[in-house]
Design a protein around this motif. Structure first.
Motif, PDB file in Angstrom:
ATOM      1  N   UNK A 108       0.813  -1.213   0.000  1.00  0.00           N
ATOM      2  CA  UNK A 108       0.000   0.000   0.000  1.00  0.00           C
ATOM      3  C   UNK A 108       0.852   1.270   0.000  1.00  0.00           C
ATOM      4  N   UNK A 109       2.157   1.121  -0.149  1.00  0.00           N
ATOM      5  CA  UNK A 109       3.031   2.297  -0.181  1.00  0.00           C
ATOM      6  C   UNK A 109       3.041   2.860  -1.602  1.00  0.00           C
ATOM      7  N   UNK A 110       1.989   3.620  -1.897  1.00  0.00           N
ATOM      8  CA  UNK A 110       1.803   4.085  -3.274  1.00  0.00           C
ATOM      9  C   UNK A 110       2.896   5.080  -3.685  1.00  0.00           C
ATOM     10  N   UNK A 111       3.465   5.781  -2.714  1.00  0.00           N
ATOM     11  CA  UNK A 111       4.516   6.754  -3.048  1.00  0.00           C
ATOM     12  C   UNK A 111       5.758   6.026  -3.545  1.00  0.00           C
ATOM     13  N   UNK A 112       6.139   4.951  -2.853  1.00  0.00           N
ATOM     14  CA  UNK A 112       7.298   4.168  -3.291  1.00  0.00           C
ATOM     15  C   UNK A 112       7.035   3.514  -4.651  1.00  0.00           C
ATOM     16  N   UNK A 113       5.814   3.010  -4.848  1.00  0.00           N
ATOM     17  CA  UNK A 113       5.482   2.388  -6.136  1.00  0.00           C
ATOM     18  C   UNK A 113       5.574   3.397  -7.272  1.00  0.00           C
ATOM     19  N   UNK A 114       5.044   4.590  -7.017  1.00  0.00           N
ATOM     20  CA  UNK A 114       5.058   5.623  -8.062  1.00  0.00           C
ATOM     21  C   UNK A 114       6.474   6.094  -8.383  1.00  0.00           C
ATOM     22  N   UNK A 115       7.387   5.932  -7.429  1.00  0.00           N
ATOM     23  CA  UNK A 115       8.764   6.347  -7.708  1.00  0.00           C
ATOM     24  C   UNK A 115       9.438   5.372  -8.688  1.00  0.00           C
ATOM     25  N   UNK A 116       8.893   4.161  -8.857  1.00  0.00           N
ATOM     26  CA  UNK A 116       9.462   3.183  -9.804  1.00  0.00           C
ATOM     27  C   UNK A 116       8.661   3.104 -11.092  1.00  0.00           C
ATOM     28  N   UNK A 117       7.334   3.208 -10.954  1.00  0.00           N
ATOM     29  CA  UNK A 117       6.433   2.942 -12.077  1.00  0.00           C
ATOM     30  C   UNK A 117       5.572   4.181 -12.297  1.00  0.00           C
ATOM     31  N   UNK A 118       5.502   4.611 -13.570  1.00  0.00           N
ATOM     32  CA  UNK A 118       4.813   5.868 -13.861  1.00  0.00           C
ATOM     33  C   UNK A 118       3.297   5.749 -13.633  1.00  0.00           C
ATOM     34  N   UNK A 119       2.744   4.590 -14.050  1.00  0.00           N
ATOM     35  CA  UNK A 119       1.296   4.454 -13.949  1.00  0.00           C
ATOM     36  C   UNK A 119       0.921   3.466 -12.867  1.00  0.00           C
ATOM     37  N   UNK A 120       0.261   3.951 -11.826  1.00  0.00           N
ATOM     38  CA  UNK A 120      -0.168   3.089 -10.724  1.00  0.00           C
ATOM     39  C   UNK A 120      -1.652   3.339 -10.507  1.00  0.00           C
ATOM     40  N   UNK A 121      -2.434   2.264 -10.545  1.00  0.00           N
ATOM     41  CA  UNK A 121      -3.878   2.388 -10.352  1.00  0.00           C
ATOM     42  C   UNK A 121      -4.207   2.221  -8.877  1.00  0.00           C
ATOM     43  N   UNK A 122      -4.979   3.185  -8.331  1.00  0.00           N
ATOM     44  CA  UNK A 122      -5.385   3.097  -6.926  1.00  0.00           C
ATOM     45  C   UNK A 122      -6.857   2.762  -6.843  1.00  0.00           C
ATOM     46  N   UNK A 123      -7.259   2.091  -5.777  1.00  0.00           N
ATOM     47  CA  UNK A 123      -8.643   1.667  -5.595  1.00  0.00           C
ATOM     48  C   UNK A 123      -9.194   2.317  -4.337  1.00  0.00           C
ATOM     49  N   UNK A 124     -10.267   3.101  -4.481  1.00  0.00           N
ATOM     50  CA  UNK A 124     -10.734   3.868  -3.314  1.00  0.00           C
ATOM     51  C   UNK A 124     -11.547   3.073  -2.296  1.00  0.00           C
ATOM     52  N   UNK A 125     -11.923   1.820  -2.602  1.00  0.00           N
ATOM     53  CA  UNK A 125     -12.795   1.100  -1.668  1.00  0.00           C
ATOM     54  C   UNK A 125     -12.084   0.869  -0.328  1.00  0.00           C
ATOM     55  N   UNK A 126     -12.847   1.048   0.751  1.00  0.00           N
ATOM     56  CA  UNK A 126     -12.267   0.843   2.083  1.00  0.00           C
ATOM     57  C   UNK A 126     -13.185  -0.048   2.916  1.00  0.00           C
ATOM     58  N   UNK A 127     -12.608  -0.650   3.937  1.00  0.00           N
ATOM     59  CA  UNK A 127     -13.386  -1.357   4.954  1.00  0.00           C
ATOM     60  C   UNK A 127     -13.413  -0.457   6.188  1.00  0.00           C
ATOM     61  N   UNK A 128     -14.586  -0.304   6.792  1.00  0.00           N
ATOM     62  CA  UNK A 128     -14.714   0.584   7.954  1.00  0.00           C
ATOM     63  C   UNK A 128     -15.169  -0.245   9.155  1.00  0.00           C
TER      64      UNK A 128
END
Ligand SMILES: [Zn+2]
Length: 208
Positions: free
Chosen positions: A96-116
């Motif tokens: 879930x470290x989207x910042x680290x992923x984006x530093x390697x890969x230009x296109x990263x798809x995020x999913x907004x669904x959450x469990x509450x």
């Protein structure tokens, strides 16, 4: 007298971000899904570790670097053990470290669904008409606060706007402008439901 009910909402994302990678096996840009498994390579004193992703179509793998050419002496034994045993909590932290992923890969798809997970911090009384929702986030989310509230309270987003205009809704510490931004850790939402005919349904939705 109206009573206030405090409820803590612990929010966790459901689906890990997916990098889109040029797949050299099936050809073209493809989504890669986290396998929740690490690969550890010990070469003498040097240790490399990756979190493995797989192409959703052909299972081809992509390695997301976690440790690169690290000296064994510099690595906590507990960390090495967690990597070697595919510790789910460690995998989750990196996946879930989207910042680290984006530093390697230009296109990263995020999913907004959450469990509450909802926990009442007091008793629901017959005269409960005011709700205070306290947000705790396991990790940052891209889900907007108004979408979160609408889906978890079972109401429309336009109704939230009406409450905002009538000053029945207060949001700390950032004010109601926070509605159109991603939900944040430590936000508290107070809603006065005294005049709402369906308040019991809303309170039930907020607490379970
Ligand atoms: Zn592929």
């Amino acid at each position: 007298m109206s009573a206030l009910l405090r409820i803590r909402w612990a929010i966790a994302p459901r689906t890990a971000p997916q990098p889109h990678i040029n797949c050299n096996r099936c050809g073209g840009l493809k989504a890669y899904r986290c396998s929740w498994k690490f690969r550890v390579n010990a070469n003498g004193k040097r240790i490399d570790a990756w979190l493995i992703y797989r192409c959703v179509d052909c299972d081809n793998s992509w390695n997301f670097g976690i440790l690169e050419r690290c000296n064994r002496r510099d690595i906590e034994p507990a960390l090495l053990m967690a990597l070697e045993s595919n510790d789910p909590a460690l995998a989750r932290r990196h996946a879930f470290d989207v910042i680290a992923l984006r530093s390697r890969i230009r296109r990263v798809e995020e999913f907004p669904e959450v469990a509450v997970h909802k926990q009442m911090l007091g008793d629901r009384l017959e005269n409960t008409t005011v709700l205070e929702l306290q947000l705790g986030l396991e990790m940052p989310t891209s889900l907007r606060l108004d979408r979160l509230l609408a889906s978890e309270l079972g109401i429309s987003r336009s109704r939230l706007q009406v409450w905002q205009q009538r000053q029945l809704l207060a949001i700390g510490p950032d004010g109601t402008k926070a509605l159109r931004k991603p939900a944040r850790m430590g936000t508290a939402i107070r809603i006065d439901l005294a005049g709402e005919p369906d308040r019991n349904d809303i309170i039930s939705a907020a607490s379970a």
